[in-house]
Design a protein around this motif. Sequence first.
Motif, short mmCIF file in Angstrom:
data_model
loop_
_atom_site.label_atom_id
_atom_site.label_comp_id
_atom_site.label_asym_id
_atom_site.label_seq_id
_atom_site.Cartn_x
_atom_site.Cartn_y
_atom_site.Cartn_z
N THR A 130 0.99 6.13 -7.26
CA THR A 130 -0.26 6.75 -7.71
C THR A 130 -0.22 8.26 -7.56
OG1 THR A 130 -1.50 4.76 -7.11
CG2 THR A 130 -2.76 6.78 -7.39
N GLU A 131 0.41 8.71 -6.48
CA GLU A 131 0.53 10.15 -6.26
C GLU A 131 1.43 10.79 -7.31
OE1 GLU A 131 2.98 12.85 -3.07
OE2 GLU A 131 1.81 11.18 -2.27
N THR A 179 2.36 1.58 -3.63
CA THR A 179 1.38 1.96 -4.64
C THR A 179 0.83 3.36 -4.41
OG1 THR A 179 -0.37 0.83 -3.38
CG2 THR A 179 0.72 -0.42 -5.12
N SER A 180 0.73 3.76 -3.15
CA SER A 180 0.26 5.11 -2.85
C SER A 180 1.21 6.15 -3.40
CB SER A 180 0.10 5.27 -1.33
OG SER A 180 -0.29 6.59 -1.01
N ARG A 223 0.83 -1.21 0.00
CA ARG A 223 0.00 0.00 0.00
C ARG A 223 0.87 1.26 0.00
NH1 ARG A 223 -3.29 -3.08 3.65
NH2 ARG A 223 -2.25 -2.09 5.43
#
Length: 267
Positions: free
Chosen positions: A61-62, A57-58, A54
């Motif tokens: 994605t940001e 991927t966070s 997490r």
Amino acid sequence: MTDQLRAELLDTALEAARRAGDFLRDARPDDLGVAATKTSAVDVVTEMDLASERMITSLITERRPEDGVLGEEGASVEGTSGVQWVIDPVDGTVNYLYGLPSWCVSIAARKDGETLVGVVHAPMRGETCRAVLGGGAYLDDRPIRVRPAPDFALALVGTGFGYLAERRAKQAEVVRALVPRVRDIRRGGSAAIDLCDVAAGRLDAYYERGLNPWDIAAGDLIAREAGALTGGRPGQAVSGELTVAAPPGLFEALQGRLEELGAWHDD
């Protein structure tokens, strides 16, 4: 690939791997290894795995919201940019569970099926291996190269074993046939680290059956950029059937011997 994209992908991979690695190192309970056979300990490792994924991927994605993601723990986003991130949030989870140092965070970025960037961060080793397609391989800031190919009988070869009993039995047969013919066999417990060890000259070669894309995407690029040849069965690319990495001259001999031994199947 533009220089700007190259730099952006590498910077993102490095930051994500280091953040996740620091978290995994610092948040690991001191007594986790003592309870290594208990379900509760395994559950903790699973939660750490998920939290690491997490976190990675966070950040991706940001930074790059249009990219796709493929992660070991279930992260799956198609994306629209053509770039896909391949993530192993903890490679070497059994080592992590028992408190052994050979575990890492592995992150690769590929575009149109070709791996462009690979980062393998091993916090307990205090090392980060990285590579950009066409730009060479590095251990921290030091360029690395594979060892010159030794005679087959003098090769130090790394490998790994699967979790299924049937597969492990076949893999043991292959090792039994191979070990008298080489210098020795090593089993480190992390495919990504083993591939980096080939790149850095700490192993002469490495092979394993049953790996997933997230196990090898980053390490495969790092090994190739350090001068290794990589592949699966003769004439094929690395795959779940078989992954082989070694310098030219040793690669062909090892790949051929593994083909003779049936290292690519469980029967």
